[in-house]
Scaffold this active site. Structure first.
Site, PDB file in Angstrom:
ATOM      1  N   ILE A 138      22.986  49.376  34.940  1.00 26.49           N
ATOM      2  CA  ILE A 138      23.409  49.958  36.219  1.00 26.49           C
ATOM      3  C   ILE A 138      23.936  51.384  36.011  1.00 26.49           C
ATOM      4  O   ILE A 138      23.595  52.307  36.756  1.00 26.49           O
ATOM      5  CB  ILE A 138      24.464  49.047  36.896  1.00 26.49           C
ATOM      6  N   ASN A 156      29.577  52.561  24.116  1.00 39.46           N
ATOM      7  CA  ASN A 156      29.593  52.210  22.683  1.00 39.46           C
ATOM      8  C   ASN A 156      28.256  51.598  22.253  1.00 39.46           C
ATOM      9  O   ASN A 156      28.130  51.104  21.126  1.00 39.46           O
ATOM     10  CB  ASN A 156      30.739  51.251  22.349  1.00 39.46           C
ATOM     11  N   GLU A 163      31.484  51.326  34.684  1.00 41.47           N
ATOM     12  CA  GLU A 163      30.531  50.210  34.584  1.00 41.47           C
ATOM     13  C   GLU A 163      30.632  49.484  33.250  1.00 41.47           C
ATOM     14  O   GLU A 163      30.119  48.376  33.112  1.00 41.47           O
ATOM     15  CB  GLU A 163      29.089  50.740  34.743  1.00 41.47           C
ATOM     16  N   SER A 199      32.516  41.842  40.250  1.00 40.45           N
ATOM     17  CA  SER A 199      31.390  40.915  40.157  1.00 40.45           C
ATOM     18  C   SER A 199      31.544  39.727  41.098  1.00 40.45           C
ATOM     19  O   SER A 199      32.667  39.284  41.393  1.00 40.45           O
ATOM     20  CB  SER A 199      31.306  40.394  38.722  1.00 40.45           C
ATOM     21  N   TYR A 207      34.741  35.658  32.135  1.00 37.16           N
ATOM     22  CA  TYR A 207      34.128  36.898  32.631  1.00 37.16           C
ATOM     23  C   TYR A 207      34.534  37.121  34.090  1.00 37.16           C
ATOM     24  O   TYR A 207      35.047  38.192  34.450  1.00 37.16           O
ATOM     25  CB  TYR A 207      32.594  36.806  32.508  1.00 37.16           C
ATOM     26  N   LYS A 219      37.129  40.052  35.879  1.00 35.93           N
ATOM     27  CA  LYS A 219      36.787  40.929  37.011  1.00 35.93           C
ATOM     28  C   LYS A 219      37.801  40.751  38.146  1.00 35.93           C
ATOM     29  O   LYS A 219      38.163  41.713  38.820  1.00 35.93           O
ATOM     30  CB  LYS A 219      35.366  40.621  37.500  1.00 35.93           C
ATOM     31  N   LYS A 263      19.163  44.296  28.009  1.00 36.91           N
ATOM     32  CA  LYS A 263      20.202  43.263  28.095  1.00 36.91           C
ATOM     33  C   LYS A 263      19.743  41.946  27.464  1.00 36.91           C
ATOM     34  O   LYS A 263      20.546  41.016  27.322  1.00 36.91           O
ATOM     35  CB  LYS A 263      20.597  43.026  29.552  1.00 36.91           C
ATOM     36  N   TYR A 274      28.473  27.031  35.430  1.00 37.09           N
ATOM     37  CA  TYR A 274      27.331  27.726  36.008  1.00 37.09           C
ATOM     38  C   TYR A 274      27.501  27.904  37.519  1.00 37.09           C
ATOM     39  O   TYR A 274      27.917  26.981  38.209  1.00 37.09           O
ATOM     40  CB  TYR A 274      26.070  26.908  35.726  1.00 37.09           C
TER      41      TYR A 274
HETATM   42  N1  LIG Z   1      23.788  43.258  36.320  1.00 35.66           N
HETATM   43  C1  LIG Z   1      24.414  42.435  37.166  1.00 35.66           C
HETATM   44  O1  LIG Z   1      23.783  41.570  37.787  1.00 35.66           O
HETATM   45  C2  LIG Z   1      25.899  42.559  37.372  1.00 35.66           C
HETATM   46  C3  LIG Z   1      26.511  41.683  38.282  1.00 35.66           C
HETATM   47  C4  LIG Z   1      27.879  41.785  38.494  1.00 35.66           C
HETATM   48  C5  LIG Z   1      28.616  42.743  37.839  1.00 35.66           C
HETATM   49  N2  LIG Z   1      28.021  43.560  36.935  1.00 35.66           N
HETATM   50  C6  LIG Z   1      28.849  44.557  36.257  1.00 35.66           C
HETATM   51  O2  LIG Z   1      28.210  45.814  36.323  1.00 35.66           O
HETATM   52  C7  LIG Z   1      28.532  46.593  35.172  1.00 35.66           C
HETATM   53  C8  LIG Z   1      27.255  47.083  34.509  1.00 35.66           C
HETATM   54  O3  LIG Z   1      26.506  45.958  34.098  1.00 35.66           O
HETATM   55  P1  LIG Z   1      25.010  46.071  33.592  1.00 35.66           P
HETATM   56  O4  LIG Z   1      24.231  45.007  34.244  1.00 35.66           O
HETATM   57  O5  LIG Z   1      24.556  47.475  33.708  1.00 35.66           O
HETATM   58  O6  LIG Z   1      25.173  45.644  32.072  1.00 35.66           O
HETATM   59  P2  LIG Z   1      24.874  46.420  30.705  1.00 35.66           P
HETATM   60  O7  LIG Z   1      25.260  45.458  29.635  1.00 35.66           O
HETATM   61  O8  LIG Z   1      23.491  46.944  30.713  1.00 35.66           O
HETATM   62  O9  LIG Z   1      25.883  47.646  30.770  1.00 35.66           O
HETATM   63  C9  LIG Z   1      27.167  47.641  30.227  1.00 35.66           C
HETATM   64  C10 LIG Z   1      27.312  48.888  29.399  1.00 35.66           C
HETATM   65  O10 LIG Z   1      28.664  48.964  28.902  1.00 35.66           O
HETATM   66  C11 LIG Z   1      28.624  49.284  27.523  1.00 35.66           C
HETATM   67  N3  LIG Z   1      29.826  48.714  26.901  1.00 35.66           N
HETATM   68  C12 LIG Z   1      30.106  47.405  26.717  1.00 35.66           C
HETATM   69  N4  LIG Z   1      31.296  47.277  26.100  1.00 35.66           N
HETATM   70  C13 LIG Z   1      31.762  48.544  25.887  1.00 35.66           C
HETATM   71  C14 LIG Z   1      32.926  49.056  25.270  1.00 35.66           C
HETATM   72  N5  LIG Z   1      33.859  48.251  24.744  1.00 35.66           N
HETATM   73  N6  LIG Z   1      33.088  50.395  25.223  1.00 35.66           N
HETATM   74  C15 LIG Z   1      32.143  51.223  25.745  1.00 35.66           C
HETATM   75  N7  LIG Z   1      31.021  50.793  26.332  1.00 35.66           N
HETATM   76  C16 LIG Z   1      30.829  49.457  26.410  1.00 35.66           C
HETATM   77  C17 LIG Z   1      27.352  48.675  27.004  1.00 35.66           C
HETATM   78  O11 LIG Z   1      26.896  49.254  25.802  1.00 35.66           O
HETATM   79  C18 LIG Z   1      26.410  48.912  28.178  1.00 35.66           C
HETATM   80  O12 LIG Z   1      25.779  50.166  28.070  1.00 35.66           O
HETATM   81  C19 LIG Z   1      29.370  45.696  34.292  1.00 35.66           C
HETATM   82  O13 LIG Z   1      30.738  45.988  34.515  1.00 35.66           O
HETATM   83  C20 LIG Z   1      29.049  44.297  34.780  1.00 35.66           C
HETATM   84  O14 LIG Z   1      30.097  43.389  34.536  1.00 35.66           O
HETATM   85  C21 LIG Z   1      26.666  43.495  36.695  1.00 35.66           C
END
Ligand SMILES: NC(=O)c1ccc[n+]([C@@H]2O[C@H](COP(=O)([O-])OP(=O)(O)OC[C@H]3O[C@@H](n4cnc5c(N)ncnc54)[C@H](O)[C@@H]3O)[C@@H](O)[C@H]2O)c1
Length: 307
Positions: free
Chosen positions: A12, A34, A76, A117, A140, A144, A179, A270
């Site tokens: 995202i 990271n 994010e 989330s 998780y 959030k 992912k 789940y």
């Molecule tokens: N994809 C979904 O369906 C969804 C749904 C609800 C919430 N979210 C939230 O949206 C956000 C983005 O999710 P996404 O789907 O893009 O996932 P993603 O895993 O692709 O992105 C997360 C990013 O954060 C980085 N990261 C993780 N831990 C870190 C740390 N300690 N320090 C620095 N960087 C770190 C990862 O390397 C990654 O690039 C997250 O907060 C996730 O919880 C996503």
């Protein structure tokens, strides 16, 4: 405008960073990551800089606070694997880091838009509304929920600062492939059908989720950036659709007729049914999802096929 996108190498975050590049070509955009679940390939075409570091490291935030100044922070970065059960690590990474972000925002008078989330709702009864059913099933979702409470306390203390939490439902679309097993069901089912394998679904594929296309999620973030409000908002499509329906849609698009294989669900935490009530986001942010599941999957499959 100076913009920081934490988790900007992820699914995202990278889509947000690149859309800001496109819509605000003079904005200075920085990604902080990271690279634990993100990938540099998500940032091909990104015009900006990368700060490499861990969001749970207070020294990193001291360095950022001293050496940079941002107007907007899209936060994010998080542990996004909902099956991780290390409570200490999950809370430190997801919840505690928001305090560092807010502390910088306070110094810079920056606006914060962070990723919450639908996990906060667990198996509470749908449609999920922001003010009820806050019963996460896993740490998780809990991490959030605590982020939302940290943000709420912060804006009560500093009402002039604007902090928006977006509770994403199930996001799918280009940029999620790195992912791996935590990528969306849309992507997993596509990969299996594409390889003529029977897609594996938990019995009996009738679990329903609110699937939302990445473009609608990016749009919600940009609307949040433009609005002078604080609060927590659901970001979904407002439709609950089943895994069996995804199999049917992808079979149709690929000209196949592969039946799912039903397996036992190994998780006792789940989420079986999610559906966002998006009336608050509609009313206050002007959010209105453009993609139905059929339209989103069709556009995504074309992208995956390189068309
Ligand atoms: N994809 C979904 O369906 C969804 C749904 C609800 C919430 N979210 C939230 O949206 C956000 C983005 O999710 P996404 O789907 O893009 O996932 P993603 O895993 O692709 O992105 C997360 C990013 O954060 C980085 N990261 C993780 N831990 C870190 C740390 N300690 N320090 C620095 N960087 C770190 C990862 O390397 C990654 O690039 C997250 O907060 C996730 O919880 C996503």
């Amino acid at each position: 405008m100076r913009v920081l996108v934490t988790g900007g190498a992820g699914f995202i975050g990278s889509n947000i960073a690149k859309e800001i590049n496109k819509l605000y070509p003079t904005a200075k955009v920085y990604v902080l990551d990271n690279f634990s679940s993100g990938h540099f390939k998500n940032l091909i075409g990104f015009k900006g800089e990368v700060i490499t570091g861990d969001i749970k490291d207070p020294e990193l935030w001291e360095y950022i606070e001293k050496n940079f100044q941002f107007d907007v922070i899209f936060h994010e970065a998080a542990i996004t694997d909902t099956t991780v059960q290390d409570q200490f690590l999950m809370m430190k990474t997801n919840s505690d880091s928001l305090r560092y972000v807010l502390n910088c925002a306070l110094k810079w008078k920056a606006k914060v838009i962070y990723a919450s989330s639908a996990g906060v709702y667990g198996n509470s009864s749908p449609p999920m509304r922001e003010d009820r059913g806050l019963t996460p099933e896993n740490v998780y979702g809990f991490s959030k929920l605590i982020m939302d409470q940290i943000a709420l306390n912060f804006v009560q203390e500093y009402p002039d600062l604007k902090v928006i939490g977006l509770r994403y439902f199930n996001v799918y679309g280009p940029g999620e492939s790195f992912k791996g097993k935590t990528a969306s069901m849309v992507y997993q089912i596509y990969l299996q059908i594409k390889q003529d394998k029977r897609p594996k679904l938990f019995k009996w594929g009738e679990q329903r989720r609110d699937f939302v296309y990445i473009k609608d999620v990016v749009k919600a973030n940009l609307l949040a950036m433009e609005k002078d409000v604080s609060g927590v908002f659901n970001v979904g499509s407002s439709q609950a659709r089943s895994f069996n329906e995804i199999v049917q849609i992808i079979n149709g698009l690929l000209g196949k007729n592969i039946e799912p294989e039903y397996i036992d669900c190994p998780y006792d935490f789940y989420q079986n049914y999610t559906q966002a009530d998006i009336s608050k986001a509609r009313e206050i942010l002007g959010y209105s999802p453009e993609y139905s599941l059929e339209e989103g999957i069709e556009e995504y499959v074309k992208f995956l096929q390189g068309l």
